[in-house]
Design an enzyme around this catalytic site. Structure first.
Site, PDB file in Angstrom:
ATOM      1  N   CYS A   1       0.500  -1.931  -0.263  1.00 56.97           N
ATOM      2  CA  CYS A   1       0.157   0.164   0.067  1.00 56.97           C
ATOM      3  C   CYS A   1       0.495   1.222  -0.250  1.00 56.97           C
ATOM      4  CB  CYS A   1      -1.057   0.263   1.660  1.00 56.97           C
ATOM      5  SG  CYS A   1      -2.144  -0.759   1.309  1.00 56.97           S
TER       6      CYS A   1
ATOM      7  N   CYS B   1      -7.425   5.895   5.149  1.00 57.04           N
ATOM      8  CA  CYS B   1      -5.925   6.166   5.814  1.00 57.04           C
ATOM      9  C   CYS B   1      -6.169   6.244   7.906  1.00 57.04           C
ATOM     10  CB  CYS B   1      -5.630   7.355   5.190  1.00 57.04           C
ATOM     11  SG  CYS B   1      -4.949   7.658   3.047  1.00 57.04           S
TER      12      CYS B   1
END
Length: 147
Positions: free
Chosen positions: A36, A105
């Site tokens: 990621c 996030c």
């Protein structure tokens, strides 16, 4: 040009609080995924079941840095039981919101707190699962960075 980020997000991104390491931390948690591109490491110093100091290092987008900074501010000085109740939603709300495509996030903050507290209990020889639950990978494929 108007920013899609709140003033609080921009403040915590440009002036993050509690950045760094704690040399004598008694709990360290690292979450994220190199695929990621978002990784967070949180260090806590616990005395009498209270987080007396907390620091973080985050590799990730501005939202990940801002949420990490805000999360440390929200748990510093708090009992472990209260810190464990901090949710991603509460961190985002404390920052006056994030763009929808960036909210994932903030998953780093909640999971990093749990991982650091789990490490603290493990170092004491206590099974952390009853306190923090099962720890899960924080990357569900919808990450801030292109694959």
């Amino acid at each position: 040009m108007a920013s899609v980020y709140s003033e609080k997000v921009m403040d915590h991104f440009t002036n993050p609080r509690n950045v760094g390491e704690i040399a004598d931390a008694n709990g360290v948690g690292e979450v994220g995924n190199a695929v990621c591109g978002d990784i967070m490491k949180m260090y806590i110093k616990v005395e009498n079941d209270v987080i007396v100091d907390v620091k973080f290092k985050t590799f990730g987008c501005g939202s990940a840095i801002a949420t990490s900074s805000m999360a440390t501010e929200l748990i510093k000085g708090k009992p472990l039981s209260e810190a464990l109740k901090l949710t991603n939603k509460a961190v985002v709300e404390a920052l006056d919101g994030l763009p929808a495509h960036k909210i994932h996030c903030s998953v780093l903050a909640e999971q990093a707190i749990k991982a650091a507290i789990a490490d603290y209990y493990t170092r004491l020889g206590i099974d952390p699962t009853p306190f923090v639950g099962e720890l899960h990978d924080s990357c569900d494929g919808g990450c801030c960075h292109e694959h």
